[in-house]
Write an enzyme that holds these catalytic residues in place. Structure first.
Site, mmCIF file in Angstrom:
data_model
loop_
_atom_site.group_PDB
_atom_site.id
_atom_site.type_symbol
_atom_site.label_atom_id
_atom_site.label_comp_id
_atom_site.label_asym_id
_atom_site.label_seq_id
_atom_site.Cartn_x
_atom_site.Cartn_y
_atom_site.Cartn_z
ATOM 1 C CG HIS A 135 8.570 -28.187 -28.246
ATOM 2 N ND1 HIS A 135 7.460 -28.773 -27.664
ATOM 3 C CD2 HIS A 135 8.250 -26.884 -28.418
ATOM 4 C CE1 HIS A 135 6.524 -27.861 -27.501
ATOM 5 N NE2 HIS A 135 6.973 -26.696 -27.955
ATOM 6 C CD GLU B 280 4.182 -19.924 -26.254
ATOM 7 O OE1 GLU B 280 5.417 -19.769 -26.260
ATOM 8 O OE2 GLU B 280 3.530 -20.151 -27.292
ATOM 9 N NE ARG C 95 13.734 -21.060 -28.396
ATOM 10 C CZ ARG C 95 12.430 -21.235 -28.599
ATOM 11 N NH1 ARG C 95 11.609 -20.191 -28.524
ATOM 12 N NH2 ARG C 95 11.948 -22.423 -28.878
ATOM 13 C CG HIS D 25 11.558 -26.748 -30.802
ATOM 14 N ND1 HIS D 25 10.687 -26.873 -31.868
ATOM 15 C CD2 HIS D 25 11.234 -25.575 -30.189
ATOM 16 C CE1 HIS D 25 9.875 -25.841 -31.904
ATOM 17 N NE2 HIS D 25 10.188 -25.016 -30.912
ATOM 18 N NE ARG E 160 9.333 -24.394 -25.320
ATOM 19 C CZ ARG E 160 9.305 -23.864 -26.536
ATOM 20 N NH1 ARG E 160 10.405 -23.809 -27.266
ATOM 21 N NH2 ARG E 160 8.183 -23.388 -27.017
#
Length: 533
Positions: free
Chosen positions: A247, A130, A386, A351, A293
């Site tokens: 997100h 990811e 994160r 998110h 992100r």
């Protein structure tokens, strides 16, 4: 001026005979709470959950999986370095290294509890990659079913553990304190005239995040910051509240909560495009669609505002979509989008909250008797942004650490071999109009892109709702939202998940974690000169 609803009169509380005073009380039935309860066995534990276990837990909705350096050529140190890099300069490096070093053991625990992680033909764990990970290290279940499968396994384990008592249908509203000691929880069953008081030897808050404070979120309704507000009112120190992760690929089909198109799709090669088919991330970041992100979310935010943003998986996933990513496929098809043949409309959505109640490496808060884990906590592991799939990892690492700490303080007492009690109906939500206004204010002014004037509007509106609140759910929502907005106004720079359009650059002098208490936040409301500086 009235600052909150009338205080609960302790003499008006209904007694609760279901929990013994020797129990450890865990508030929340998500991954962190359940894992902590299992690790405390055979110590008597009472779990309070507003819904049947798993129904209101963000953990059950997690699609990607759990990050752990268990593959050949990978290492806990490499995982830690990726975590530190993603956190934009404020990760507690000791905590990150501790968390990644314990990851393999916690995955082994989950396997022992029955988690059905994917394996290859030789029995090795299958791993995916990811965004911002340097290696394939995401332990998964059938592509996008990790959260649901892991939670299902833990719920079964909890149900068959006699030392764990489960009280479903109880919504926690406040902490019970004696000085700086937290000694229990005040909770309310649906339709009850009076709340009940659950007293225990220790309290563990694992109530989830704050996503439902926003109008567009991937989180369940229960993720509305109750634990954060409860701890703040009790006097706990909070940390990093301004850092909310959006997100970048919530499926934009008008559902609330918004279904999620897992980041693993981009790990498989799916690309983000605008309405004209141009790649959104081209020229934005060298890692393109696998950039951190916060960067991807802002680019998608701009594209969605300017005509539309889409995730195109037709080339790299194509006909494999129904079996490779069944959850995403079902959500798309339900909305009339065939991801095998069409790009998926996407938009950023609230998110994950990097901030929360400040804890140390054992999960202890600043209040004696109160431990915090999962998304309710701010451990320092995530910093300002994160790293993907570190959330479930942090939940199990700190759930285990809290259990170890509590067992060291309170030697194991014999369980009473108690069966789980019948579930109660789910508790009622906050006032609908007030909740909608809170969510609109947060989305409009404390969202992906922020600036001073909007933050001031949000703070004024949220404080007005907080002071006018006449039920505990509304008070908790407004209090948590206000704390986040104040923290965002106080950090006069852009870093990680916190982006100020009026302060777009990072300030090296602010490369540190932020701390806040409720008293600090309320004092900030009356310091207009400081706020304007």
């Amino acid at each position: 001026m009235n600052d909150s609803p009338d205080p609960i009169d302790p003499d008006a509380l209904a007694p609760l005979s279901w929990a013994g005073v020797d129990d450890i009380v865990i508030v929340g039935g998500g991954l962190a709470g359940l894992f902590c309860a299992l690790k405390l066995s055979p110590r008597p534990v009472t779990i309070l959950s507003p819904t049947p276990l798993g129904d209101g837990a963000s953990s059950a909705w997690a699609q990607g999986g759990i990050a752990a350096a268990v593959g050949l050529g990978d290492s806990a140190e490499a995982h830690a370095l990726d975590t530190i890099a993603a956190g934009a300069g404020i990760v507690d490096e000791n905590v990150a290294r501790m968390m990644t070093a314990e990851a393999a053991d916690r995955v082994a625990d989950l396997l022992a509890y029955g988690a059905p992680f994917d394996r290859d033909l030789e029995g090795r764990l299958q791993l995916s990659r990811e965004a911002a990970h340097s290696e394939r290290r995401i332990v998964r279940v059938n592509g996008d079913l990790a959260g649901r499968a892991v939670m299902g396994a833990l719920i079964q384990a909890v149900r068959r553990t006699p030392s764990i008592r489960v009280l479903e249908g109880l919504t926690a509203e406040d902490l019970v304190t004696e000085g700086r000691f937290v000694v229990g929880v005040i909770a309310r069953p649906k339709g009850a005239a009076r709340p009940v008081r659950v007293i225990g030897r220790a309290v563990v808050l694992a109530t989830g995040g704050v996503g439902h404070l926003y109008a567009v979120t991937t989180n369940p309704q229960e993720a509305r910051g109750a634990g954060l507000a409860m701890a703040a009112r009790a006097g706990a120190t909070l940390a990093d509240l301004e850092f909310v992760q959006f997100h970048p690929t919530a499926i934009a089909v008008g559902r609330d909560p918004a279904p999620l198109a897992t980041e693993a799709l981009r790990g498989e090669g799916a690309v983000l495009v605008d309405a004209s088919g141009r790649r959104i991330m081209a020229g934005v970041h060298p890692d393109l669609d696998l950039a951190p992100r916060d960067i991807v979310a802002r680019a998608v935010f701009e594209a969605a505002r300017d005509g539309g943003a889409f995730l195109d998986a037709r080339d790299k996933v194509g006909e494999r979509f129904p079996t490779r990513f069944p959850t995403v496929y079902a959500a798309c098809m339900e909305a009339g989008v065939d991801p095998v043949r069409q790009p998926i409309p996407v938009a950023p959505a609230a998110h994950y909250h990097m901030g929360g109640v400040l804890t140390d490496a054992s999960g202890r808060s600043s209040l004696d008797g109160l431990w915090v884990c999962g998304e309710t906590a701010s451990t320092g592991a995530h910093g300002a942004n994160r790293l993907a799939s570190n959330s479930l990892l942090e939940a199990v690492v700190f759930g285990a650490r809290i259990a170890e700490d509590i067992l060291g303080l309170f030697p194991a007492a014999p369980a009473n071999l108690r069966a789980a009690l019948p579930g109660l109906p789910a508790s009622t939500p906050a006032d609908g109009a007030a909740a909608a206004e809170i969510r609109r204010l947060m989305a409009d002014h404390v969202g992906v892109v922020r600036e001073a004037a909007g933050l001031s509007l949000a703070i004024a509106g949220l404080d007005r709702i907080r002071r006018a609140a006449r039920d505990r759910d509304t008070l908790n929502m407004a209090t948590s939202a206000l704390l986040i907005a104040v923290a965002a106004e106080r950090r006069k720079e852009s870093r990680g998940g916190h982006f100020r359009a009026d302060r777009p650059d990072a300030d090296p002098a602010l490369a540190h974690r932020s701390m806040l208490t409720l008293d600090d936040a309320l004092a900030h409301l009356h310091a207009p000169l400081e706020r304007a500086s």
